[in-house]
Scaffold this motif. Structure first.
Motif: not given
Length: 286
Positions: A202-215
């Motif tokens: 779940v931590q991976l999901i939240l970090e992705f949405e916060d930092k990487q989703k637009d990349l």
């Protein structure tokens, strides 16, 4: 064959090796281990050498560590790519989030296969259940925590979600008993051992949405997006989102398959059918 590789921070990552040919690394999802895709690896083994790592916190691999972030798992992939001279990566569910991040950063990856990453698209899913899950794990209520995670992540057939919670906990306890006393060090890892790892996925999901989703729009390699027609709506929406965002993406949806399609047959998987699509994609001269 079982072997290990040392990641950048010194963490040992254990992996299985199956087959001969160009290398592909398969990153398992939540509540899974290297053994979860052994039948898929065998179905690919006539054309590829398949590497099945136990992601951090599982089996013989080292712990997450106090400073765990997505980058740590990308470094694990990097170490395995380097050791095996592999150039293909497949990620399943939470493993697909790692594969997306690795594809952004690691030049060694030439093609990637992404199966239903649990992205938080269109508010179709929430992670509000995680606090309850963490408290249940801390209290030693593993079966209750597993039920909380299953319901929160919308896994399992719809009928399960209409059953009373006490009944689901009772059935989960029975399933855990049937798994026996194994700790997973020499084979499939039982649910009771895997249960605490869900927090970190779940931590991976939240970090992705916060930092990487637009990349992900900057991913320059060819990507195969896979999913099942019977998977939860938020997972199908995640694949929709990636199809619209990744420039060189091809999509295949398996009719009648659900989120476990890539796994072993005893978990509802269809490894031969999935392997056929992977072979076509990886062996295409593009």
């Amino acid at each position: 064959m079982n072997d290990t590789v040392t990641s950048k921070d010194g963490t040992i990552i254990s992996y299985l090796k199956v087959g001969e040919g160009p290398g592909i690394i398969i990153l398992h999802g939540a509540m899974e281990s290297a053994w979860s895709h052994f039948e898929l690896a065998r179905a690919l083994s006539d054309s590829f050498t398949v590497y099945l790592p136990d992601r951090r916190g599982r089996g013989r691999s080292g712990p997450y560590g106090p400073d765990f972030i997505i980058q740590k798992e990308v470094e694990d992939v990097d170490a395995l790519l380097s050791k095996t001279d592999s150039h293909f990566v497949m990620g399943v569910s939470a493993g697909a989030i790692i594969a997306l991040n690795a594809s952004l950063e690691l030049k060694a990856i030439h093609k990637a296969i992404i199966f239903e990453p649990p992205l938080m698209t269109d508010n179709l899913v929430s992670v509000d259940w995680v606090d309850r899950y963490d408290k249940e794990i801390s209290a030693g209520k593993v079966a209750a925590a597993l039920v909380t995670g299953m319901l929160g992540s919308q896994m399992g057939p719809p009928a399960l979600h209409r059953m009373p919670r006490w009944f689901l906990i009772m059935m989960t306890k029975l399933m855990m008993t049937l798994e026996g006393p194994s700790d997973g060090s020499d084979g499939p890892i039982p649910m009771k051992v895997l249960a605490p790892t869900l927090h970190y996925d779940v931590q991976l999901i939240l970090e992705f949405e916060d930092k990487q989703k637009d990349l992900v729009s900057t991913i320059g390699i060819n990507v195969l997006l896979l999913g099942g027609s019977l998977s939860p709506p938020y997972l199908k929406a995640a694949v929709d989102r990636l199809e619209k965002t990744i420039p060189n993406a091809k999509r295949v949806e398996f009719a009648g398959f659900h989120h476990g399609a890539t796994g072993n047959k005893n978990r509802g998987g269809h490894p031969e059918t999935v392997a056929s699509e992977i072979k076509s994609f990886l062996l295409a001269q593009v």
